[in-house]
Scaffold this active site. Sequence first.
Site, short mmCIF file in Angstrom:
data_model
loop_
_atom_site.label_atom_id
_atom_site.label_comp_id
_atom_site.label_asym_id
_atom_site.label_seq_id
_atom_site.Cartn_x
_atom_site.Cartn_y
_atom_site.Cartn_z
CG LEU A 53 -1.93 -1.15 1.33
CD1 LEU A 53 -2.65 -1.08 2.67
CD2 LEU A 53 -2.93 -1.10 0.18
N GLY A 54 2.03 1.18 0.54
CA GLY A 54 2.88 2.37 0.64
C GLY A 54 4.04 2.10 1.57
N GLY A 56 6.56 4.16 4.76
CA GLY A 56 6.86 5.32 5.60
C GLY A 56 8.15 5.11 6.35
N GLY A 57 8.36 5.92 7.39
CA GLY A 57 9.59 5.85 8.16
C GLY A 57 9.75 4.52 8.89
CG PHE A 58 7.27 1.21 11.60
CD1 PHE A 58 7.60 1.34 12.95
CD2 PHE A 58 6.88 -0.02 11.13
CE1 PHE A 58 7.55 0.24 13.80
CE2 PHE A 58 6.82 -1.12 11.97
CZ PHE A 58 7.16 -0.99 13.32
CB VAL A 61 1.64 0.00 4.94
CG1 VAL A 61 0.26 -0.42 5.45
CG2 VAL A 61 2.31 0.91 5.96
CE LYS A 75 2.53 2.11 10.52
NZ LYS A 75 2.55 3.27 11.47
CG ASP A 172 4.70 13.30 11.43
OD1 ASP A 172 4.78 14.40 10.85
OD2 ASP A 172 5.13 12.24 10.95
#
Length: 364
Positions: A53-54, A56-58, A61, A75, A172
Amino acid sequence: MNGSAQLFKGIINNRFPVIILGTQSGDEDLELPLFGLSTILKATKSFSINNKLGEGGFGAVYKGVLENGKEIAVKRLAKTSTQGLHEFKNEVISISRLQHRNLVKLLGCCIEGAEVMLIYEYMPNKGLDSFIFDETPMELVDWPTRYNIIIGIARGLLYLHQDSRLRIIHRDLKLSNILLDKDMIPKISDFGTARAFGGTQTEAKTNRVVGTYGYMAPEYAGNGIFSIKSDVYSFGVLVLEIVSGVKNRGFAQQEHCNNLTGHTWVLHNEDRSLELVARCVAESINVSQVLRSMHVALLCVQRHPEDRPTMASVIVMLESEGQLPSPKEPGFYVGKATQHMTRSSSSHELCSNNDLSITILNGR
């Protein structure tokens, strides 16, 4: 699912030490359902690229489907992630016991071998940024939908700041952290950098400034001071982006060097606020709602935190028809540009859709 287990007993191979997840008071431990790795692998088809799905910083996902047909979002902590145990623990503590229709729901986690994952309810319409900043889908989000999204985000923040068991400062808040369900109901997500306050505490200072350029309040970006009012500032930026369809960071205008908040301030003082409204919603707008939303947003992005309203006041102002107080100058407003500073860009220049999340050690 392997049932409910106490996370503080979990040991993650040799990547992390024992995970201790307790409330800040230390008088009770948090419990959260644990998903087995085999269950997640089956649900995501072994983290198929088609299910991604995408990122991020973690980490990445993925969409997954459990055996009972329930859709989930997974995630997965990346090996190269700049985040890790601290953010994982922080997100679980912050959101595991929060229940509100405008917050994304954490269903559980997976801690097995070298894998660290958080399992959420699946949001089929993904992030709000994909609707507001991408030209094709943004036409599907008319003004009534945008207004309902604004109100929903405000209600979610009010719950975090005032009505939840602990006062939560998100730190954030941005469009990509607002997810949309099948009915376009907004859900605030990504609590990895959130901070929880107990008692009457409303403000703190940190040497580790985290957040995203364009959404950070001046006192937080400059001095590491954060409070409910720094979230209020971020909310004001969100509202202006939802109304205009352009980003605060990267915005350029020929007459001055201001970002979107500064440009809105100029238009407001010249009674030209409607010029900022995204063209794709022009035919569906409620003029009174639009002007009130922009006015409230300017109150939220005022330079000094003590001048900004609380989220309780924001909701009252958005949903009422009474007279609004006059906003003061917004943070980061620079005024008119000199000729050599003026950019040769169009009035609504957009930057990359990829927001930059930052961590600043030793906040200044």
